[in-house]
Design an enzyme around this catalytic site. Structure first.
Site, PDB file in Angstrom:
ATOM      1  N   GLU A 141      38.268  55.001  45.762  1.00  0.00           N
ATOM      2  CA  GLU A 141      37.140  54.038  45.675  1.00  0.00           C
ATOM      3  C   GLU A 141      36.786  53.444  47.043  1.00  0.00           C
ATOM      4  O   GLU A 141      36.900  52.233  47.265  1.00  0.00           O
ATOM      5  CB  GLU A 141      37.484  52.932  44.683  1.00  0.00           C
ATOM      6  CG  GLU A 141      37.646  53.454  43.265  1.00  0.00           C
ATOM      7  CD  GLU A 141      37.874  52.361  42.235  1.00  0.00           C
ATOM      8  OE1 GLU A 141      38.355  51.274  42.603  1.00  0.00           O
ATOM      9  OE2 GLU A 141      37.569  52.601  41.051  1.00  0.00           O
ATOM     10  N   GLU A 160      39.024  58.546  36.791  1.00  0.00           N
ATOM     11  CA  GLU A 160      39.434  57.297  36.115  1.00  0.00           C
ATOM     12  C   GLU A 160      38.395  56.955  35.065  1.00  0.00           C
ATOM     13  O   GLU A 160      37.196  56.948  35.342  1.00  0.00           O
ATOM     14  CB  GLU A 160      39.507  56.110  37.086  1.00  0.00           C
ATOM     15  CG  GLU A 160      40.675  56.116  38.005  1.00  0.00           C
ATOM     16  CD  GLU A 160      40.764  54.856  38.862  1.00  0.00           C
ATOM     17  OE1 GLU A 160      40.373  53.763  38.388  1.00  0.00           O
ATOM     18  OE2 GLU A 160      41.217  54.980  40.011  1.00  0.00           O
TER      19      GLU A 160
HETATM   20  C1  BG6 Z   1      39.956  51.046  39.683  1.00  0.00           C
HETATM   21  C2  BG6 Z   1      41.180  51.267  40.522  1.00  0.00           C
HETATM   22  O1  BG6 Z   1      39.143  50.190  40.395  1.00  0.00           O
HETATM   23  O2  BG6 Z   1      40.093  50.414  38.458  1.00  0.00           O
HETATM   24  C3  BG6 Z   1      42.495  51.168  39.791  1.00  0.00           C
HETATM   25  O3  BG6 Z   1      41.102  52.493  41.209  1.00  0.00           O
HETATM   26  C4  BG6 Z   1      42.413  50.055  38.765  1.00  0.00           C
HETATM   27  O4  BG6 Z   1      43.521  50.979  40.723  1.00  0.00           O
HETATM   28  C5  BG6 Z   1      41.325  50.399  37.762  1.00  0.00           C
HETATM   29  O5  BG6 Z   1      43.604  49.779  38.142  1.00  0.00           O
HETATM   30  C6  BG6 Z   1      41.197  49.449  36.588  1.00  0.00           C
HETATM   31  O6  BG6 Z   1      41.066  48.141  37.026  1.00  0.00           O
HETATM   32  P1  BG6 Z   1      42.049  46.996  36.532  1.00  0.00           P
HETATM   33  O7  BG6 Z   1      41.638  45.794  37.286  1.00  0.00           O
HETATM   34  O8  BG6 Z   1      41.833  46.890  35.070  1.00  0.00           O
HETATM   35  O9  BG6 Z   1      43.402  47.455  36.872  1.00  0.00           O
END
Ligand code: BG6
Length: 473
Positions: free
Chosen positions: A178, A371
């Protein structure tokens, strides 16, 4: 029709959110080790406040879900689900504890080698993020993080060690997780802490440029070491919709999207687009070009575009609306047409199809969704089961949208890794109870629990999805 043969189904994690074991086998201290749970976390992540050493805050990443000692068990469970790929990241300070040593730490290298070998046992292809939000504290003290060009050499040295050591074991690599997060969570994304009164855009653009040059150099190196290596960039994606059909709102949505795309434009097309040059100049900042940077960027573009998608976003021309908040690192107006998770993240499966189309139209390179998932509270029933139908529902709809993008729109998609295939520490809030996994880990927000792993209902569901290559949702 459907997903292509060899489609890379799997799950994703990041070192600091799963490993723990931060004092083991010579690992050094990193920025992510100084991100506490609680009210200070957000201000530290945005570079406003900081902690320089471990104090009496609770730091959830220090033990995380103890993947450091459970990786065999965890990879076996992934194998049981039929994973074709497992996305994980390297903790920089396991390999170079300070970041600027001449020789790497053998114990750190061995840890990841064992993981990759374990993956191979189950036919799982590792997908490795070289940098998922971590920066050695020593380099932050010495150089101010990615503000300093010296960071490029340290990073290239790290990557060279990894490419040489894991040649033949790892083929798919992502350079920076990211990268557009630099504008939102700069301490996490670039080890950046702001100085009083400084031009913040200048500081962030300096860091971003150094990361972009490092990313290009590392892409070059990966291809030289093994032409089979496939290198991707990584975008925190989610298209902006205009709040209304007022052209002012529409224009704002284009500008908001561009603040993310400008980094990927460089990594994918090889140069800064004109709108980015104007955006930077307007903020009285400049890109710290060194001789040859233009050629380095131009000649070393990525092979594929990876991205995270959790939600779409909404823009308004009204500056009082849609501010960045602790629960939502990307500013957005609330969309009245969408449901919302317990953490205020809106749920928009069609937004995934829209985002995929936008990215594919823009770059015409294969996409990889690395993701996607739902952070939710899970409850263990009296019989010991975890009935996470809400997670199945979320993923089912997103996979269907992804399928539509492939079948109906012709988007070229390499694979899909759900976020936090095993429960892990939240990056945004530091909570453990914001769970994403198919595998539950017995650990709570205050660090209590046995680390016992339990399969959730979604475990068998995802297994079936993979076994049918996404046909049976
Ligand atoms: C993304 C990141 O922004 O979102 C992860 O690459 C992160 O590291 C994921 O965990 C989800 O966000 P959060 O705040 O729910 O952990």
């Amino acid at each position: 029709m459907g997903f292509k043969e060899g489609f890379l189904w799997g799950g994703a994690t990041a070192a600091n959110q799963v490993e723990g074991g931060i004092f083991e086998d010579g690992r050094g201290l990193a920025n992510v080790d100084l991100m506490p749970h609680g009210s200070d976390r957000y201000a530290i992540g945005t570079g406003e406040k900081w902690i320089d050493r471990i104090d009496d805050h609770y730091f959830p990443s220090h033990q995380a879900v103890d993947f450091y000692h459970h990786y065999k068990e965890d990879i076996a469970l992934m194998g049981e689900m039929g994973f074709k790929t497992f996305r994980l990241s390297i903790a920089w300070t396991r390999i170079f504890p300070l970041g600027d040593e001449l020789e790497p730490n053998e114990k750190g290298l061995l840890f990841y080698e064992n993981i990759f070998k374990e993956c191979k046992k189950y036919g799982i292809e590792p997908l490795v993020t070289i940098n998922h939000f971590d920066c050695p504290m020593h380099l932050i003290h010495k150089f101010g993080g990615w503000r300093n060009r010296e960071m490029i050499d340290c990073f290239v040295k790290l990557a060279k060690v990894l490419f040489e050591r894991y040649n033949g074991l790892v083929k798919y690599w992502l350079t920076f997780n990211e990268i557009n997060m630099i504008l939102h969570f700069p301490f996490v994304a670039a080890g950046l802490r702001f100085k009083e009164g400084e031009n913040r855009t200048q500081a962030m653009i300096t860091c971003a440029h150094h990361e972009l040059v490092a990313s290009a150099l590392v892409t070059k190196l990966a291809h030289e070491i093994n032409p089979e290596n496939m290198i991707g960039c990584m975008l925190a994606a989610g298209s902006y919709y205009p709040e209304t059909c007022n052209p002012e709102d529409y224009w704002k949505s284009i500008c908001d999207d561009r603040e993310s795309y400008m980094f990927i434009d460089v990594q994918s097309r090889g140069y800064y687009p004109n709108y980015a040059l104007k955006w930077i100049k307007k903020r009285n900042a400049e890109i710290p070009f060194a001789e040859n940077d233009v050629n380095i960027l131009k000649e070393n573009t990525v092979d594929f575009i990876s991205f995270s998608y959790y939600s779409s976003r909404v823009s308004s021309a009204n500056p009082d609306k849609g501010k960045q908040t602790e629960s939502n690192i990307f500013a957005s107006v609330v969309n009245p047409y969408l449901d919302t998770s317990d953490w205020g993240w809106q749920i928009d499966p069609l937004g995934l199809r829209i985002t995929m189309n936008e990215i594919y139209d823009r770059y015409q390179k294969p996409l990889f969704i690395v993701e996607n998932g739902l952070g939710a509270k899970d409850k263990i029933e009296e019989d010991g089961s975890i009935q996470d139908d809400y997670r199945i529902e979320y993923l089912k709809k997103h996979i269907q949208a992804m399928k539509d993008a492939v079948d109906e729109d012709g988007v070229d998609l390499m694979g899909y890794t759900t976020w936090g295939c095993i429960d892990l520490i939240s990056n945004g809030t530091g909570e453990m109870e914001k769970r994403y996994g198919f595998i539950y880990v017995d650990r709570d927000n205050d660090g209590h629990g046995t680390f016992k792993r339990i399969k959730k209902k979604s475990f068998d569901w995802y297994k079936k999805v993979i076994a049918t290559n996404g046909e049976d949702l």
